[in-house]
Design a protein around this motif. Structure first.
Motif, PDB file in Angstrom:
ATOM      1  N   TYR A 128      14.988 -39.697   6.790  1.00  0.00           N
ATOM      2  CA  TYR A 128      15.775 -38.804   7.645  1.00  0.00           C
ATOM      3  C   TYR A 128      16.265 -39.592   8.857  1.00  0.00           C
ATOM      4  O   TYR A 128      15.839 -40.721   9.114  1.00  0.00           O
ATOM      5  N   SER A 129      17.171 -38.977   9.612  1.00  0.00           N
ATOM      6  CA  SER A 129      17.594 -39.543  10.888  1.00  0.00           C
ATOM      7  C   SER A 129      17.676 -38.411  11.896  1.00  0.00           C
ATOM      8  O   SER A 129      17.807 -37.237  11.523  1.00  0.00           O
ATOM      9  N   MET A 130      17.595 -38.767  13.175  1.00  0.00           N
ATOM     10  CA  MET A 130      17.708 -37.730  14.197  1.00  0.00           C
ATOM     11  C   MET A 130      18.220 -38.312  15.509  1.00  0.00           C
ATOM     12  O   MET A 130      18.033 -39.493  15.814  1.00  0.00           O
ATOM     13  N   LEU A 131      18.880 -37.451  16.262  1.00  0.00           N
ATOM     14  CA  LEU A 131      19.354 -37.760  17.598  1.00  0.00           C
ATOM     15  C   LEU A 131      18.428 -37.060  18.580  1.00  0.00           C
ATOM     16  O   LEU A 131      18.247 -35.840  18.508  1.00  0.00           O
ATOM     17  N   VAL A 132      17.810 -37.849  19.478  1.00  0.00           N
ATOM     18  CA  VAL A 132      16.811 -37.313  20.418  1.00  0.00           C
ATOM     19  C   VAL A 132      17.324 -37.531  21.841  1.00  0.00           C
ATOM     20  O   VAL A 132      17.655 -38.651  22.225  1.00  0.00           O
ATOM     21  N   ASN A 133      17.360 -36.451  22.604  1.00  0.00           N
ATOM     22  CA  ASN A 133      17.843 -36.502  23.982  1.00  0.00           C
ATOM     23  C   ASN A 133      16.696 -36.155  24.930  1.00  0.00           C
ATOM     24  O   ASN A 133      16.227 -35.016  24.957  1.00  0.00           O
ATOM     25  N   ILE A 137      14.688 -33.050  20.211  1.00  0.00           N
ATOM     26  CA  ILE A 137      15.470 -33.349  19.012  1.00  0.00           C
ATOM     27  C   ILE A 137      16.748 -32.514  19.017  1.00  0.00           C
ATOM     28  O   ILE A 137      16.712 -31.288  18.940  1.00  0.00           O
ATOM     29  N   GLU A 138      17.867 -33.213  19.140  1.00  0.00           N
ATOM     30  CA  GLU A 138      19.168 -32.559  19.225  1.00  0.00           C
ATOM     31  C   GLU A 138      19.765 -32.298  17.847  1.00  0.00           C
ATOM     32  O   GLU A 138      20.390 -31.261  17.607  1.00  0.00           O
ATOM     33  N   LYS A 139      19.591 -33.243  16.922  1.00  0.00           N
ATOM     34  CA  LYS A 139      20.166 -33.118  15.585  1.00  0.00           C
ATOM     35  C   LYS A 139      19.324 -33.885  14.584  1.00  0.00           C
ATOM     36  O   LYS A 139      18.824 -34.973  14.894  1.00  0.00           O
ATOM     37  N   MET A 140      19.165 -33.319  13.380  1.00  0.00           N
ATOM     38  CA  MET A 140      18.457 -34.007  12.305  1.00  0.00           C
ATOM     39  C   MET A 140      19.302 -34.016  11.043  1.00  0.00           C
ATOM     40  O   MET A 140      19.977 -33.034  10.725  1.00  0.00           O
ATOM     41  N   PHE A 141      19.260 -35.129  10.353  1.00  0.00           N
ATOM     42  CA  PHE A 141      19.850 -35.247   9.027  1.00  0.00           C
ATOM     43  C   PHE A 141      18.708 -35.596   8.064  1.00  0.00           C
ATOM     44  O   PHE A 141      18.196 -36.723   8.086  1.00  0.00           O
ATOM     45  N   ILE A 142      18.301 -34.641   7.264  1.00  0.00           N
ATOM     46  CA  ILE A 142      17.151 -34.797   6.366  1.00  0.00           C
ATOM     47  C   ILE A 142      17.659 -34.920   4.933  1.00  0.00           C
ATOM     48  O   ILE A 142      18.460 -34.091   4.475  1.00  0.00           O
ATOM     49  N   GLU A 143      17.187 -35.930   4.244  1.00  0.00           N
ATOM     50  CA  GLU A 143      17.607 -36.106   2.858  1.00  0.00           C
ATOM     51  C   GLU A 143      17.128 -34.930   1.990  1.00  0.00           C
ATOM     52  O   GLU A 143      16.063 -34.370   2.233  1.00  0.00           O
ATOM     53  N   PRO A 144      17.934 -34.539   1.001  1.00  0.00           N
ATOM     54  CA  PRO A 144      17.564 -33.394   0.163  1.00  0.00           C
ATOM     55  C   PRO A 144      16.267 -33.648  -0.602  1.00  0.00           C
ATOM     56  O   PRO A 144      15.967 -34.781  -0.979  1.00  0.00           O
ATOM     57  N   GLU A 145      15.521 -32.580  -0.787  1.00  0.00           N
ATOM     58  CA  GLU A 145      14.236 -32.680  -1.489  1.00  0.00           C
ATOM     59  C   GLU A 145      14.477 -32.675  -2.993  1.00  0.00           C
ATOM     60  O   GLU A 145      14.553 -31.622  -3.631  1.00  0.00           O
ATOM     61  N   LYS A 146      14.618 -33.863  -3.540  1.00  0.00           N
ATOM     62  CA  LYS A 146      14.764 -34.002  -4.978  1.00  0.00           C
ATOM     63  C   LYS A 146      14.125 -35.304  -5.414  1.00  0.00           C
ATOM     64  O   LYS A 146      13.734 -36.132  -4.582  1.00  0.00           O
ATOM     65  N   VAL A 153      22.528 -38.460   3.589  1.00  0.00           N
ATOM     66  CA  VAL A 153      22.940 -37.921   4.893  1.00  0.00           C
ATOM     67  C   VAL A 153      22.323 -38.625   6.095  1.00  0.00           C
ATOM     68  O   VAL A 153      22.741 -38.392   7.227  1.00  0.00           O
ATOM     69  N   SER A 154      21.327 -39.471   5.884  1.00  0.00           N
ATOM     70  CA  SER A 154      20.634 -40.095   7.018  1.00  0.00           C
ATOM     71  C   SER A 154      21.212 -41.460   7.389  1.00  0.00           C
ATOM     72  O   SER A 154      20.621 -42.205   8.160  1.00  0.00           O
ATOM     73  N   ASP A 155      22.375 -41.776   6.853  1.00  0.00           N
ATOM     74  CA  ASP A 155      22.999 -43.079   7.070  1.00  0.00           C
ATOM     75  C   ASP A 155      23.635 -43.169   8.457  1.00  0.00           C
ATOM     76  O   ASP A 155      23.863 -42.166   9.142  1.00  0.00           O
ATOM     77  N   ALA A 156      23.950 -44.379   8.860  1.00  0.00           N
ATOM     78  CA  ALA A 156      24.495 -44.641  10.190  1.00  0.00           C
ATOM     79  C   ALA A 156      25.876 -44.037  10.378  1.00  0.00           C
ATOM     80  O   ALA A 156      26.210 -43.556  11.473  1.00  0.00           O
ATOM     81  N   ASP A 157      26.709 -44.041   9.346  1.00  0.00           N
ATOM     82  CA  ASP A 157      28.058 -43.506   9.475  1.00  0.00           C
ATOM     83  C   ASP A 157      28.040 -41.999   9.727  1.00  0.00           C
ATOM     84  O   ASP A 157      28.832 -41.488  10.530  1.00  0.00           O
TER      85      ASP A 157
END
Length: 245
Positions: A128-133, A137-146, A153-157
């Motif tokens: 996963y990735s997240m933006l922390v202020n 935690i302001e925003k999270m991108f969590i990879e789908p559970e599969k 979705v957790s990539d830099a772009d």
């Protein structure tokens, strides 16, 4: 189900790290207080997707992210500090702080500690990735559970597009070189003078041969320069390219 922690504080954890050969404890308070931080977590150092794509692209986009208000970029994995340090050196990830969550306490506090015993990994972080202020935690991108190791979705772009959709991303530049080649040196100096960062692929390194060079570029001489997937050619052609730009 993996929980989205947006709006919550990051877990209160102390990390055991090594700094200049000495043990040092670092707290989440020290890491996040008063800063805007991007943290991305992954299953393990030296693993394929983590090494070829996830961390390298964050390292590449770090200057752009920092120009858009990010104070620090952190890569977290449930590995010990020695492994994380060696991995960072191996990938030359100078723009990223590699944070060892050796006991998995941070990952557990995030609700992201998962069982990968089937791979012989034991407990690891979900990707996963997240933006922390300032610790929130302001925003999270969590990879789908599969099944497997999804990386969608957790990539830099994706993170950069969230922070600033109109941010200009750096050009992709690759330079095929060989040791002792004066024209290669000239091409690299020219790229640097124009403010380009580049990936250098050296003949004799990691099995790259003249046959490979010819198969990829259609030529048997160095350097061979590519910018955003376009084959520019050698040092003289690179000079001509910049004169036209």
């Amino acid at each position: 189900m993996l929980a989205n922690k947006e709006g919550h504080k990051v877990p209160d954890v102390t990390f055991r790290t090594r700094v200049e050969g000495e043990w040092k404890s670092i707290t989440t308070q020290e890491i996040f207080k008063g800063k805007r931080v991007v943290l991305f977590a992954l299953p393990g150092a030296f693993t394929p997707t983590c090494s070829t794509t996830h961390l390298p692209r964050y390292n590449e986009l770090a200057p752009t992210l920092k120009a858009n208000g990010i104070d620090e970029l952190i890569c977290l994995s449930v590995n010990d500090t020695f492994v994380m340090e060696a991995w960072g050196k191996d990938l030359d990830a100078a723009n990223i702080t590699l944070l060892p969550d050796g006991n998995g306490h941070f990952s557990a506090g995030m609700g992201m500690l998962v069982d990968k015993e089937d791979l012989g990994f034991g407990k690891r972080s979900w990707r996963y990735s997240m933006l922390v202020n300032d610790g929130i935690i302001e925003k999270m991108f969590i990879e789908p559970e599969k099944a497997g190791d999804p990386f969608e979705v957790s990539d830099a772009d994706t993170m950069l597009d969230f922070i600033n959709p109109s941010a200009k991303k750096p050009d992709h530049v690759s330079v095929f070189t060989k040791p002792g080649c004066p024209h290669c040196k000239r091409a690299k100096q020219l790229l640097a003078s124009k403010g380009f960062t580049y990936e250098e692929v050296a003949l004799g390194s990691h099995g790259l041969s003249y046959a490979s060079l010819n198969a990829i570029t259609g030529r048997g001489t160095t350097p061979q320069v590519y910018i955003n997937g376009k084959h520019i050619g050698g040092a003289d052609e690179l000079e001509a390219y910049f004169k036209k730009a």
